[in-house]
Design an enzyme around this catalytic site. Structure first.
Site, PDB file in Angstrom:
ATOM      1  N   ASP A 105       0.857  -1.181   0.000  1.00  0.00           N
ATOM      2  CA  ASP A 105       0.000   0.000   0.000  1.00  0.00           C
ATOM      3  C   ASP A 105       0.901   1.242   0.000  1.00  0.00           C
ATOM      4  O   ASP A 105       2.092   1.164   0.295  1.00  0.00           O
ATOM      5  CB  ASP A 105      -0.954  -0.024   1.215  1.00  0.00           C
ATOM      6  CG  ASP A 105      -2.172   0.868   0.997  1.00  0.00           C
ATOM      7  OD1 ASP A 105      -2.153   1.708   0.071  1.00  0.00           O
ATOM      8  OD2 ASP A 105      -3.148   0.737   1.754  1.00  0.00           O
ATOM      9  N   GLU A 129     -10.605   7.044   4.337  1.00  0.00           N
ATOM     10  CA  GLU A 129      -9.596   6.414   5.202  1.00  0.00           C
ATOM     11  C   GLU A 129      -9.698   6.942   6.640  1.00  0.00           C
ATOM     12  O   GLU A 129     -10.781   7.289   7.113  1.00  0.00           O
ATOM     13  CB  GLU A 129      -8.202   6.584   4.588  1.00  0.00           C
ATOM     14  CG  GLU A 129      -8.116   5.901   3.210  1.00  0.00           C
ATOM     15  CD  GLU A 129      -6.713   5.834   2.639  1.00  0.00           C
ATOM     16  OE1 GLU A 129      -5.766   5.546   3.388  1.00  0.00           O
ATOM     17  OE2 GLU A 129      -6.563   6.027   1.420  1.00  0.00           O
TER      18      GLU A 129
HETATM   19  C1  BGC Z   1      -5.103   3.221   0.405  1.00  0.00           C
HETATM   20  C2  BGC Z   1      -5.328   2.203  -0.668  1.00  0.00           C
HETATM   21  C3  BGC Z   1      -5.212   2.822  -2.032  1.00  0.00           C
HETATM   22  C4  BGC Z   1      -3.889   3.533  -2.157  1.00  0.00           C
HETATM   23  C5  BGC Z   1      -3.688   4.200  -3.494  1.00  0.00           C
HETATM   24  C6  BGC Z   1      -3.870   4.049   0.148  1.00  0.00           C
HETATM   25  O1  BGC Z   1      -3.800   5.123   1.023  1.00  0.00           O
HETATM   26  O2  BGC Z   1      -5.011   2.582   1.651  1.00  0.00           O
HETATM   27  O3  BGC Z   1      -6.585   1.619  -0.500  1.00  0.00           O
HETATM   28  O4  BGC Z   1      -5.354   1.844  -3.013  1.00  0.00           O
HETATM   29  O5  BGC Z   1      -3.797   4.543  -1.164  1.00  0.00           O
HETATM   30  O6  BGC Z   1      -4.481   5.327  -3.634  1.00  0.00           O
END
Ligand code: BGC
Ligand code: BGC
Length: 684
Positions: free
Chosen positions: A357, A558
């Site tokens: 991630d 998030e």
């Molecule tokens: C998230 C992921 C995402 C990635 C790319 C991260 O902060 O946890 O779910 O795919 O960013 O945007």
């Protein structure tokens, strides 16, 4: 809202510009694809400026050119395995490490993709300014063209978070977030949503979607609750698998090589959705509470709750899995060999590649060498690098040359990545056909989104014969900003990482109401729900037959959406009260990424509809509100009576009395069902 720190991004671009200036070295001459494999060492990607000056020969040596003139890896009639063997044998260490590097587009120029033989580019949460589908297609193409000019011409795989439709793109169809799809309980529908999303994503040249989230959120205070289909493992397993099939299958058959197939990414492996409140140490915009925190439970519990969706997705053909920021009993998942290699790749037989991630590797250790060594050795195959990819390339090169990461691990990672590139047909059709852009936001997809919205609505209360509404209702007052701006309806991961409160395309709830009613119906809208200045013929305040209030949560994503308190805000509670005071009956449409605590307000409301984050097609709501379609949605999450019930102890959940949740999992009325009487419970 800009993602992470805008300063960081600016700094990153500044550094890029500076490095380019300092380097002052001529870019390698583009080599035509056909002759690439036998090209001389001079056409190798230039060594990174910051790389150690005395590079050991392992990283610069070009393997001896194969004798055969027609490179096997270019022959589409050969099986992927043979093509990978052939290609791998031609690659330098620098080219292999390039394949393992995925860079955010804001941190890299297209020419640097060629210079560093980068394997993947992604777009994070933010808008690119002009977000038209054509601009997105051109952006992606500009990177892809450079990848094709590398010595070996290995195409780039481009990734994005199209988690509820291709929602960065202006005019794209925005589907309900997963929580709404969870309420539909409809696997066939979810598969069609996946398919439609894939068509729109592929039309812009993007091959890879960081979706679906197959977390099984146990805590609705988590800001990613809406990205999960349900708190129920079986439901997540069914819908997650359906979505994977939708992205990757064409005409019902696994068809990864079809130009409209998009690689799925069940994420985040594993234990996100199981983290304990207060265990997160991340600070981005604010202190996170659960997101990126620690899941504290024994292995049997973790497996039972969270593993089945991955097993099913892998069995259904998922080829990439994203590691989780979460920890399990204090151990970071990005550093966890047991889960990433033994369980995922071993036990589940996952043959695809693991992507880290966003900067997840950096969280392993402040010592970058240690972080990179650990992540790659435990099984991360591709590193999602938000900012400093040169540092990653340098570090990985150095630690491989020192023997801290074995070549066999590098070859395994690259083999996994290349296999998918061949299977996805990237060598044959790396670029999108511009004509496919007509798929973006087309009528068929919008109809599908509208159907999904209809099926996602959960009717929680309906008294006094309120719903369905009559189309010839004489006067309707509509209050709440969420009724008028499709940004609210769409939630996070829409245009911007944190979403937007602007109007996007599509149909707002207000517009949909106007379209649904008879010509004689009078509709008045006020964002604050203030209608006292509207008078009737007698000069007295007009009373509406029906008041509709759209309230709930403003967009978030998030950990920024982690909340200790899920109570409806006093502003929203007052707004509903105002609408109610000038209407005979009030219908509340809750726009939110999770259940909210409405226990104290509910007795005063005539009807309550949980609409989740429905996306752009507001008519889906009015189809049901005005009785053209039935209410069929069922709660995908248990609905709390009070904050103090959270987190739920699902094993010992009381079924009745004031300690029971307000509404159980699976609850949802039909319009003609009697609303059960609500208990009067004192606030704890
Ligand atoms: C998230 C992921 C995402 C990635 C790319 C991260 O902060 O946890 O779910 O795919 O960013 O945007
Ligand atoms: C940048 C965005 C980028 C995002 C990653 C932000 O700091 O401003 O352009 O997309 O990081 O999601």
């Amino acid at each position: 809202m800009k993602r992470r720190s805008v300063h960081l991004t600016r700094l990153a671009s500044l550094l890029i510009v500076l490095t380019v200036l300092i380097e002052c070295q001529p870019a390698p001459t583009p080599t035509p694809q056909a002759s690439a494999p036998t090209a001389a060492p001079t056409s190798l990607p230039a060594a990174p400026a910051s790389a150690p000056t005395s590079q050991p020969s392992a990283s610069t040596a070009v393997p001896a050119p194969p004798t055969s003139a027609a490179p096997v890896y270019r022959d589409a009639s050969q099986p992927a395995e043979k093509r990978v063997d052939d290609l791998l044998a031609r690659m330098t260490l620098a080219e292999k490490i390039g394949q393992m590097t995925q860079v955010e587009h804001n941190s890299i120029q297209p020419e640097q993709v060629r210079q560093y033989a980068i394997g993947s580019v992604l777009s994070g949460g933010d808008s690119i300014g002009d977000d038209s589908a054509e601009s997105w297609r051109r952006l992606v193409e500009s990177y892809e063209e450079q990848a094709l000019k590398t010595r070996l011409g290995i195409p780039l795989i481009y990734g994005i978070d199209a988690v509820h439709g291709h929602a960065h793109v202006e005019g794209a169809t925005i589907f309900p977030h997963n929580i709404g799809l969870g309420a539909t309980r409809d696997t066939a529908l979810v598969e069609r949503v996946g398919r439609a999303t894939a068509e729109e994503v592929a039309a812009t040249g993007i091959h890879w979607n960081f979706a679906p989230v197959v977390a099984v959120p146990q805590e609705i205070r988590w800001g990613r609750t809406y990205e999960g289909y349900s708190e129920n493992t079986d439901l997540v397993t069914q819908l997650g698998t359906a979505y994977v099939k939708g992205l990757q299958s064409v005409n019902g058959k696994l068809g990864l090589s079809d130009p409209t197939a998009v690689l799925a990414t069940p994420k985040h492996f594993i234990a996100d959705g199981g983290t304990q409140f207060g265990t997160s140490t991340t600070v981005i915009e604010r202190r996170y509470l659960l997101d990126q925190g620690d899941a504290r439970m024994d292995e049997a519990t973790l497996r039972a709750l969270f593993l089945p969706p991955y097993k099913a997705a892998v069995d259904a053909g998922a080829q990439s899995v994203m590691a989780s920021f979460s920890s399990w009993n204090g151990a970071k998942m990005h550093a966890n060999k047991y889960w990433l290699t033994d369980v995922l790749k071993g036990e589940l037989g996952f043959k695809g590649f693991v992507v880290s991630d966003w900067g997840g590797i950096d969280q392993i250790s402040p010592d970058n060498d240690r972080a990179v060594i650990t992540a790659i050795n435990v099984g991360v195959d591709m590193n999602m690098v938000p900012y400093d990819y040169k540092r990653f390339i340098d570090t990985l090169t150095r630690v491989v040359n020192k023997g801290d990461v074995p070549m066999s691990r590098i070859d395994d990672a690259v083999r996994r990545i290349l296999t998918i590139k061949f299977e996805r047909g990237l060598f044959e059709h790396p670029l999108a056909d511009p004509a496919a852009l007509s798929k973006v936001g087309n009528q068929e997809h919008r109809e599908l989104a509208r159907e999904a919205v209809r099926k996602s609505l959960v009717l929680l209360k309906n008294e006094n014969d309120t719903l369905p509404l009559k189309k010839d209702t004489p006067v309707i007052f509509v209050g709440g900003e969420a009724a008028d701006r499709t940004g609210y309806q769409s939630g996070g991961w829409t245009t911007e990482w944190q979403g937007t409160t602007r109007s996007l395309g599509g149909t707002s709830i207000l517009e949909a109401i106007k379209q649904a009613v008879s010509l004689n119906t009078r509709i008045e809208y006020n964002r604050f729900g203030k209608f006292e200045s509207i008078m009737n013929a007698q000069g007295r305040p007009l009373v509406a037959d029906i008041g509709i209030a759209a309230v709930g949560e403003a967009p978030y994503a998030e950990g920024v959406g982690d909340r200790a308190d899920l109570t409806l805000s006093p502003e929203d509670a007052n707004l509903v009260q105002r609408v109610k005071s000038q209407s005979k009956k009030v219908v509340v449409i809750l726009i939110s990424g999770r259940p909210m605590v409405v226990t104290e307000q509910l007795p005063a409301w005539d009807a309550l509809v949980a609409a989740w984050l429905p996306g752009t097609e507001g008519e889906g709501i009015t189809d049901v509100l005005f009785g053209d379609a039935p209410f069929t949605g069922k709660l995908p999450y248990t609905w709390p009576r009070w904050n103090s019930q959270l987190p739920f102890d699902f094993k010992n959940l009381p079924k009745e009395g004031c300690d029971a949740p307000l509404f159980p999992f699976g609850y949802g009325l039909a319009a003609n069902d009697p609303s059960p009487k609500q208990l009067e419970c004192p606030r704890p």
